[in-house]
Structures are given as C-alpha cells and as structure tokens.
Design an enzyme around this catalytic site. Structure first.
Site, PDB file in Angstrom:
ATOM      1  N   GLY A   1     -30.560 -27.193   4.386  1.00 18.24           N
ATOM      2  CA  GLY A   1     -29.325 -27.789   4.878  1.00 18.24           C
ATOM      3  C   GLY A   1     -28.092 -27.337   4.115  1.00 18.24           C
ATOM      4  O   GLY A   1     -27.079 -26.960   4.713  1.00 18.24           O
TER       5      GLY A   1
ATOM      6  N   ASP B   1     -36.803 -19.553  -1.571  1.00 18.17           N
ATOM      7  CA  ASP B   1     -37.330 -20.686  -0.801  1.00 18.17           C
ATOM      8  C   ASP B   1     -38.733 -20.303  -0.359  1.00 18.17           C
ATOM      9  O   ASP B   1     -38.942 -19.188   0.120  1.00 18.17           O
ATOM     10  CB  ASP B   1     -36.436 -20.974   0.412  1.00 18.17           C
ATOM     11  CG  ASP B   1     -36.673 -22.365   0.998  1.00 18.17           C
ATOM     12  OD1 ASP B   1     -37.853 -22.745   1.183  1.00 18.17           O
ATOM     13  OD2 ASP B   1     -35.687 -23.075   1.272  1.00 18.17           O
TER      14      ASP B   1
ATOM     15  N   ASN C   1     -35.770 -28.837  11.359  1.00 16.41           N
ATOM     16  CA  ASN C   1     -34.771 -28.286  10.434  1.00 16.41           C
ATOM     17  C   ASN C   1     -33.465 -27.956  11.150  1.00 16.41           C
ATOM     18  O   ASN C   1     -32.385 -27.970  10.541  1.00 16.41           O
ATOM     19  CB  ASN C   1     -35.271 -26.992   9.788  1.00 16.41           C
ATOM     20  CG  ASN C   1     -36.446 -27.161   8.859  1.00 16.41           C
ATOM     21  OD1 ASN C   1     -37.216 -26.224   8.676  1.00 16.41           O
ATOM     22  ND2 ASN C   1     -36.601 -28.328   8.241  1.00 16.41           N
TER      23      ASN C   1
ATOM     24  N   GLN D   1     -31.399 -29.191  13.202  1.00 15.60           N
ATOM     25  CA  GLN D   1     -30.288 -30.133  13.370  1.00 15.60           C
ATOM     26  C   GLN D   1     -29.227 -29.953  12.296  1.00 15.60           C
ATOM     27  O   GLN D   1     -28.089 -30.341  12.454  1.00 15.60           O
ATOM     28  CB  GLN D   1     -30.863 -31.555  13.383  1.00 15.60           C
ATOM     29  CG  GLN D   1     -29.906 -32.686  13.138  1.00 15.60           C
ATOM     30  CD  GLN D   1     -30.001 -33.218  11.703  1.00 15.60           C
ATOM     31  OE1 GLN D   1     -30.681 -32.645  10.850  1.00 15.60           O
ATOM     32  NE2 GLN D   1     -29.317 -34.322  11.452  1.00 15.60           N
TER      33      GLN D   1
ATOM     34  N   CYS E   1     -25.978 -34.398 -18.577  1.00 20.48           N
ATOM     35  CA  CYS E   1     -24.910 -35.302 -19.025  1.00 20.48           C
ATOM     36  C   CYS E   1     -24.546 -36.282 -17.910  1.00 20.48           C
ATOM     37  O   CYS E   1     -24.250 -37.456 -18.160  1.00 20.48           O
ATOM     38  CB  CYS E   1     -23.669 -34.506 -19.428  1.00 20.48           C
ATOM     39  SG  CYS E   1     -23.859 -33.454 -20.876  1.00 20.48           S
TER      40      CYS E   1
ATOM     41  N   CYS F   1     -34.333 -37.140   3.124  1.00 22.30           N
ATOM     42  CA  CYS F   1     -33.811 -37.162   4.496  1.00 22.30           C
ATOM     43  C   CYS F   1     -34.919 -37.300   5.529  1.00 22.30           C
ATOM     44  O   CYS F   1     -34.676 -37.762   6.642  1.00 22.30           O
ATOM     45  CB  CYS F   1     -32.961 -35.928   4.755  1.00 22.30           C
ATOM     46  SG  CYS F   1     -33.880 -34.369   4.825  1.00 22.30           S
TER      47      CYS F   1
END
Length: 270
Positions: free
Chosen positions: A40, A61, A69, A71, A180, A194
C-alpha cells in the site's frame, strides 16, 4: 549525471522549479533508493519516485499480488494477481519510465541481510506493515549510516517522519531514531492490521505520496527535512499536524549507553 534530450523533455516541470532545476534532477538520476515493501505505501512511493526520475529503485518484498491488494496497492493490476510483487512493480515502472533501473529483491528482509542490502543504497523508504520489520529497518539504516523515510497507516490515519540518528541537528543533539519515538513494540495482538479492521485505500495513497515527497527532498536538498518531526494525518477530521520529536539519551540503539550493537543481535521485537 547529464540528462538526455528526452529526459529534459520528460522532467521539464522539475527543471522549472527553482529548488530542483537541472542539478536536482541530476541528483535524482544518480540516486539509489531502496523501498521496503511493494504494498500500500510502497506503491505510491515507487510510482512517484519512478516518475520523478530516480535512477535506481531497489524493491524488497517476498509476497505475491492478491486480489484484495488492488484496492490500495496501485502499482499492481488485475493481471498481476499471483505474480511476485517485486516483478509486478518492476513491469509497471518499466512502462512508466524506462530510464529507471529496478533492482528486484524477491526475498524477506531479515537480520542476516538487512545491513548489507541497505548499504547498497543512498536512502531507504520503509513501507513495511509490521513492527519487527520497522525496528529492523531502522536499526540497519542507523548502522549503515543511511537516511530512512518511515511511514505507517491506520484505517483512516497515518504518520511519517525522516530518521537520520547518525547526524546531529543545529543544536548539536543527535536526531531521534525510531526507537526514540517508539521505545518498544506494542504487545502482540493489541494493534490490529488492515486485514482485520480494514483501511481506506486513498489514505494509504496520501501518506505514501508524502513519503515519496520527503525522499525527493532529501535527495535534492529542497525545503526543510522532516528529521526531528513527526507528521500526523487524520482523514476523518480532516487534519494534518506536525509535532517535534527528540533524541532519547536512554534509548538502546543511539543513547548514551547503547545495548543494541548490531542488527544481527536479536531484539525483543523480532
């Protein structure tokens, strides 16, 4: 790097920009950017960096394109379902801008390969979707001395920041690292992904486009770096907000007494 007549025509809107111009476009052509994740966030990052003329784009990847996927993962098409994401993205970029070299890494980033891979690039854009990878990428970028433009999204919101904890701000204090800002990952299962709660595809596009913009700024020197600041976006309001973030001298990576000395040492998040 000199621009060809075709490149001058292609990038002429950049060449007209005072903060980009010929020198900035040449810097983009010479740049090597690694994008972690062709999903995304990685989709708009890859599309806009390719369109902008970044000379070499690395994509890592190990996933394949699925129908759900599409969308939000706009670098892929219906015809790409079942194809590896790095190959699908490579094909799209080749059609968009043949001047861009794509280095496809169809494997999973882990502690054994992260530092070596990241060292081959000038800057990294992290679009990963899990905390273990985010900490890994951040740690590896620190040890490799590479700037990291990090982003993440929720169902209707997102955030991004630029991380370069190996450098110091105007006051002499180190810039903050990912650790941090987020000292430790939330307990497993407390932050749904998601696939469990959904995500508005266009929100991912907003954050990914902003992420690409920050990468271009870092390469060309245009504008002010987002280092030391966290930009937040809430689509429902709608609202943007930018907050200052500071170096934590107690953080285990870049603090005064670091305990994380190499990415090969397993962290509590892995």
């Amino acid at each position: 790097m000199a621009l060809s007549p075709e490149e001058i025509q292609r990038y002429k809107r950049h060449l007209l920009l005072h903060d980009i111009g010929g020198q900035g476009q040449a810097s983009l052509k010479a740049a090597r950017v690694l994008v972690v994740g062709a999903g995304g966030l990685g989709s708009p990052v890859l599309l806009y960096l390719a369109a902008a003329g970044v000379g070499t784009l690395g994509i890592i990847d190990d996933d394949r394109v699925s129908l759900d996927n599409l969308q939000r993962q706009v670098v892929h098409t219906t015809e790409s379902v079942g194809v590896s994401k790095v190959e699908s993205a490579r094909q799209t970029i080749a059609r968009l801008n043949p001047h861009v070299v794509v280095e496809a890494h169809d494997f999973r980033l882990d502690a054994t390969n992260a530092r070596d891979l990241i060292s081959r690039y000038d800057i990294v854009a992290d679009g990963s979707d899990n905390f273990a990878t985010r900490y890994l990428v951040s740690d590896a970028c620190y040890f490799a001395g590479r700037t990291l433009v990090h982003a993440a999204v929720g169902p209707f919101d997102g955030y991004l920041t630029t991380l370069k904890p190996f450098a110091r701000g105007d006051d002499g204090t180190p810039y903050p690292s990912y650790r941090c800002i987020f000292p430790e990952a939330p307990p497993p299962g407390t932050v749904p992904n998601c696939s469990e709660v959904g995500v508005l595809g266009s929100v991912v596009g907003v954050i990914g486009t902003l992420q690409a913009t920050e990468v271009i700024k870092e390469i060309t020197g245009a504008g002010e770096s987002l280092a030391g600041r966290l930009m937040l976006y809430d689509a429902k309001e709608p609202r943007f907000e930018t907050v200052r973030v500071a170096w934590d001298p107690d953080n285990p990576l870049t603090g005064l007494n670091p305990t994380i000395l190499d990415v090969t040492v397993p962290a509590e998040t892995e």
